[in-house]
Write an enzyme that holds these catalytic residues in place. Structure first.
Site, PDB file in Angstrom:
ATOM      1  N   LYS A 160      -4.024  16.399  -6.906  1.00 46.62           N
ATOM      2  CA  LYS A 160      -2.941  16.534  -7.311  1.00 46.62           C
ATOM      3  C   LYS A 160      -2.232  17.972  -8.476  1.00 46.62           C
ATOM      4  CE  LYS A 160      -3.547  12.483  -9.539  1.00 46.62           C
ATOM      5  NZ  LYS A 160      -2.591  11.671  -8.917  1.00 46.62           N
ATOM      6  N   SER A 162      -2.011  15.118 -12.550  1.00 44.13           N
ATOM      7  CA  SER A 162      -3.795  14.957 -13.600  1.00 44.13           C
ATOM      8  C   SER A 162      -3.867  16.501 -14.521  1.00 44.13           C
ATOM      9  CB  SER A 162      -4.354  14.652 -12.626  1.00 44.13           C
ATOM     10  OG  SER A 162      -6.288  15.241 -13.258  1.00 44.13           O
ATOM     11  N   TYR A 216      -9.812  14.880  -5.223  1.00 42.81           N
ATOM     12  CA  TYR A 216      -9.669  14.792  -6.236  1.00 42.81           C
ATOM     13  C   TYR A 216      -7.696  15.683  -6.971  1.00 42.81           C
ATOM     14  CZ  TYR A 216      -7.807  12.602 -10.108  1.00 42.81           C
ATOM     15  OH  TYR A 216      -6.579  11.554 -11.028  1.00 42.81           O
ATOM     16  N   ASP A 232       0.734  -1.606   0.070  1.00 47.64           N
ATOM     17  CA  ASP A 232       0.068  -0.786  -0.421  1.00 47.64           C
ATOM     18  C   ASP A 232       0.872   1.351   0.339  1.00 47.64           C
ATOM     19  OD1 ASP A 232      -1.138   2.233   0.507  1.00 47.64           O
ATOM     20  OD2 ASP A 232      -2.466   0.895   2.271  1.00 47.64           O
TER      21      ASP A 232
END
Ligand SMILES: NC(=O)C1=CN([C@@H]2O[C@H](COP(=O)(O)OP(=O)(O)OC[C@H]3O[C@@H](n4cnc5c(N)ncnc54)[C@H](O)[C@@H]3O)[C@@H](O)[C@H]2O)C=CC1
Ligand SMILES: CC(=O)C(C)=O
Length: 259
Positions: free
Chosen positions: A159, A142, A155, A62
């Site tokens: 990024k 991203s 999210y 992980d």
């Protein structure tokens, strides 16, 4: 053959973009350490890499766990006899209006997308320094690391954080000859987008596939991105042609976001 004989570790290598990157680096001549939380996915991709003729080893970890990331890198060095490149690719998405986000959800995504990259940078740099190698650190960013998207706010925040870590690490490790860069894809047709599309439908009432199509309609080059498109940039960032580049988060999105 720009990475011939190098050892590259790819996190989230069990599917999607990570699989594409691992296969491309193997075809370019690197031996590959594949890391993922899914053992089954690792086994399948390892078989594909073996078929390229390069060596491969797998490690279940992980990325949000600092000790597990260190163990993964030690394993790569022991099994493959070196360590030259890390691609901190593993990441998860979250689709939620800001009004509905919970502390548990924030902790979960920050742990994988921010801490996962941070521990990867830290452990890889320590190993490069111990081995006296000028390593390459490559992080998954991203378009959402350049622009905040509605329903993808948390999210997007992760990024943006990846860009910050990439810039700071580039400055901290430059004197060691270690470079740190990031790739910023647009809309890549992986399982992550199946889930994003499903969640948009749930929240907004859009039909299945509608959100994905709307995003793809916004791409100047007129088609969704493939993992191979992303892997081409990573191949460049992993090889010697990018030796004079560090601290950059490069958009590879078919023409979606212009910075
Ligand atoms: N699919 C897209 O359109 C885009 C993806 N990205 C980024 O690219 C990266 C890869 O995305 P995809 O391949 O699309 O995702 P995906 O969901 O298809 O694959 C992600 C892989 O990471 C693994 N993973 C998840 N959590 C993990 C953890 N804690 N530790 C180790 N492995 C873990 C999963 O098991 C899976 O194999 C992510 O960082 C994502 O944010 C960036 C821009 C666009
Ligand atoms: C998954 C992702 O990063 C986007 C914005 O498509």
């Amino acid at each position: 053959m720009s990475v011939q004989g190098k050892v590259a570790l790819v996190t989230g290598g069990g599917q999607g973009i990570g699989r594409g990157i691992a296969l491309r680096l193997a075809k370019d001549g690197a031996d590959i350490a594949l890391v993922d939380i899914s053992r089954d996915a690792l086994t399948t991709v390892a078989g594909e890499i073996e078929a390229t003729g390069r060596r491969v080893t797998t490690f279940v970890a992980d990325v949000g766990d600092r000790d597990q990331m260190r163990a993964a890198i030690d394993h790569a060095e022991q099994e493959l006899g070196g360590f030259d490149i890390i691609v901190n690719n593993a990441g998860i998405a979250q689709v939620q209006p800001i009004s509905a986000v919970t502390p548990a959800e924030v902790e979960r995504i920050f742990r994988v997308n921010i801490q996962g990259v941070l521990w990867g940078i830290q452990a890889a740099a320590d190993k490069f320094i111990a081995l006296s190698r000028k390593g390459k650190i490559i992080n998954a960013c991203s378009i959402a690391g350049h622009e905040g998207y509605a329903l993808l706010g948390v999210y997007s925040a992760t990024k943006f954080a990846v860009r910050a870590l990439t810039q700071a690490a580039a400055k901290e490790y430059a004197s060691r000859g270690i470079t740190v860069n990031a790739y910023c894809p647009g809309v890549v047709g992986t399982d992550m987008w199946v889930e994003i599309d499903r969640r948009f439908a749930e929240i907004t009432g859009a039909s299945k596939g509608e959100t994905y199509r709307k995003f793809v309609d916004g791409i100047a080059l007129g088609r969704a991105e493939t993992p191979d498109d992303v892997a081409s940039l990573v191949s460049y960032l992993a090889g010697p042609d990018s030796d004079y580049m560090t601290g950059q988060a490069i958009l590879i999105d078919g023409g979606m976001v212009y910075r």
